[in-house]
Design a protein around this motif. Structure first.
Motif, PDB file in Angstrom:
ATOM      1  N   ARG A   1       3.181   4.388   6.038  1.00 16.21           N
ATOM      2  CA  ARG A   1       3.789   4.581   7.426  1.00 16.21           C
ATOM      3  C   ARG A   1       5.017   5.584   7.253  1.00 16.21           C
ATOM      4  N   ALA A   2       5.845   5.091   6.293  1.00 18.42           N
ATOM      5  CA  ALA A   2       6.967   5.920   6.351  1.00 18.42           C
ATOM      6  C   ALA A   2       7.141   7.175   5.527  1.00 18.42           C
ATOM      7  N   ALA A   3       6.485   7.012   4.307  1.00 18.87           N
ATOM      8  CA  ALA A   3       6.542   8.109   3.305  1.00 18.87           C
ATOM      9  C   ALA A   3       5.199   8.805   3.027  1.00 18.87           C
ATOM     10  N   ARG A   4       4.188   8.241   3.649  1.00 20.19           N
ATOM     11  CA  ARG A   4       2.976   8.864   3.737  1.00 20.19           C
ATOM     12  C   ARG A   4       2.379   9.188   2.384  1.00 20.19           C
ATOM     13  N   LEU A   5       2.544   8.117   1.308  1.00 14.52           N
ATOM     14  CA  LEU A   5       1.997   8.270  -0.181  1.00 14.52           C
ATOM     15  C   LEU A   5       0.621   8.198  -0.553  1.00 14.52           C
ATOM     16  N   ASP A   6       0.348   8.432  -1.554  1.00 18.99           N
ATOM     17  CA  ASP A   6      -1.228   8.462  -1.810  1.00 18.99           C
ATOM     18  C   ASP A   6      -1.422   6.842  -2.471  1.00 18.99           C
ATOM     19  N   ILE A   7      -2.670   6.571  -2.981  1.00 16.28           N
ATOM     20  CA  ILE A   7      -3.069   5.285  -3.441  1.00 16.28           C
ATOM     21  C   ILE A   7      -2.031   4.644  -4.509  1.00 16.28           C
ATOM     22  N   VAL A   8      -1.666   5.584  -5.357  1.00 19.42           N
ATOM     23  CA  VAL A   8      -0.721   4.995  -6.681  1.00 19.42           C
ATOM     24  C   VAL A   8       0.443   4.714  -6.020  1.00 19.42           C
ATOM     25  N   GLY A   9       1.091   5.646  -5.138  1.00 19.40           N
ATOM     26  CA  GLY A   9       2.283   5.239  -4.438  1.00 19.40           C
ATOM     27  C   GLY A   9       2.442   4.061  -3.867  1.00 19.40           C
TER      28      GLY A   9
ATOM     29  N   LEU B   1       4.569   1.079  -4.554  1.00 18.96           N
ATOM     30  CA  LEU B   1       5.703   0.536  -3.699  1.00 18.96           C
ATOM     31  C   LEU B   1       5.671  -0.959  -3.193  1.00 18.96           C
TER      32      LEU B   1
END
Lengths: 216, 216, 216
Positions: C29-37, C41
């Motif tokens: 939601r906040a950082a729109r990361l990919d699956i690894v991120g 996190l």
């Protein structure tokens, strides 16, 4: 407790108090936090450097947690700063001075503790500097500033000098309070002169730090 | 010192040097720091991953502080990068390549150290990856970037693959230099291909990373 | 394994799962990361508090790394959140509720572990709170937010209350599951009421937190 260790404790608690005031005032001024945030940031700033030092020395649990006096002094410092924030907030100077006091005291007590636990000369000087800059670095990360140790003219250097003034004489058997006071005094003087006259370390050719600018 | 441990030391120091160059160049390029900030960020980038690994293994004090060669190599790397910054700053490639080299070397040396200290297969692979990504993550936090490990296409994955290439054969008694070199080479190749072709891991449906954007 | 330690393990793993969901959803939601991120996190959020606690207790390696169940539960939580992110992302509530659940469970399990390892009353309460807020604080630093523990109305306080409800009775020989459940329940209730009604702790005179604003 010997006189030497009592003295080290007093200097260490004084540094803890100075950093607690600094961290709490930073919370009020820079991040406008509420009382919980103010005391929390004060305590983290006050205790962070010593915790880093003890982790790197493998001296766990950190003295912060096995000796309740550190916790109490850090919490009281945060409360005092919260209470005085209206008076102190208008002045930029106290934040800088408390930070410089904590830096100077922790540089010598951190180096002394490293020596006492058997670290070598180079490691003890470095650990003194890490103790000195550690709490403020965590403080800056938590309120989203590039840490002072990275962007300030003279911050790590006076800490290294202060630590060396304790460590080198001790190596020749000249330990004791006088070198700790000289080391802290020299560190404090360099730091405050650096702030006053904005002395800067050399920059890479063609580039000049713009201090508070965000990294791109 | 055995041949195996001498080899591990050489690979570990090479990774330390690569990360020191990377961290120092990042300090010059991204945050425009002065010489103290440049060397400090270089040393933190170089030593951070190994410190995290040793804390998680309970192997304190970290080898960084009990073995002065790490401190010297990290400091020299920072100094070299500061001196060469005018030449290297125009090129984005060296920063990426030094980071990928450090990542690859630390993935295999970190996993090897975890195995040697008795960690299990899964833990050793994870600790290799933590060693590999740890220093760069602290670097990114200190210069206020979202860490590469969170936002990059392929960063943690090649580190895990490289670590696994060391750990799994060792489990079957097939230890040694050759697997470390293969593991580091595979990690490096995946990472550089990922950077070159901007390969990305899957995103959640409907969302796409915009990389450098601040979190809201 | 005794019933008491089995119960503590279950509560601890439940807190780990809740924080993994929270951290992974924050990444989406906040950082729109990919699956690894997202998974990284989630795992850091889930495991960070316990690692901090174990470092401060000197109980290394942290239980996270000597007991693979924590790693598996954290990874599965991250994967589940990634899979459900399309459904859950529209709702702000789940992120807050999972965070409050993790906070409450870790406050009581962290305090209980500190007591079991011989820490004093004050230290155990503080370590419970550090376990509770630690993972979320690292999460916020990594996605460049001022940590919730510094800016939220009621975050550290319910954690301290929950930890005290476990520690004080144990001091009088009244240990056990019931106090852990009461402590977690009270912590959860205070936290959720605080979020619902935006209750705030006192601010310094003249200043009011603007929450998400960057520090200047």
């Amino acid at each position: 407790m010997t006189t030497a260790s009592a003295t080290a404790l007093v200097l260490d608690l004084a540094g803890t108090f100075a950093f607690a005031l600094n961290g709490a005032l930073t919370a009020v001024r820079a991040a406008r936090l509420d009382i919980v945030g103010v005391i929390t940031l004060g305590m983290i700033t006050a205790l962070g450097g010593g915790i880093l030092r003890d982790v790197l020395l493998g001296a766990l649990p950190p003295s912060t947690f096995s000796d309740w006096r550190y916790l109490v002094v850090a919490a009281v410092g945060g409360l005092v700063a919260f209470g005085l924030s209206r008076q102190l907030e208008r002045l930029a100077t106290p934040i800088t001075v408390f930070d410089a006091l904590g830096l100077s005291l922790f540089a010598v007590t951190g180096a002394g503790k490293a020596l006492a636990l058997g670290a070598g000369v180079g490691q003890s000087i470095l650990l003194g500097a890490i103790t000195a800059v550690g709490g403020g670095t965590i403080r800056d990360v938590l309120v989203r500033r590039i840490p002072t140790v990275l962007r300030s003219e003279l911050y790590a250097i006076p800490a290294l000098v202060g630590a060396a003034i304790v460590v080198v004489p001790a190596r020749f058997g000249l330990g004791g309070l006088v070198w700790a006071l000289v080391g802290a005094g020299v560190c404090l003087a360099i730091r405050l002169l650096g702030v006053r006259f904005r002395l800067e370390a050399p920059h890479p050719p063609g580039g000049k730090s713009d201090g508070d600018a965000p990294a791109s």
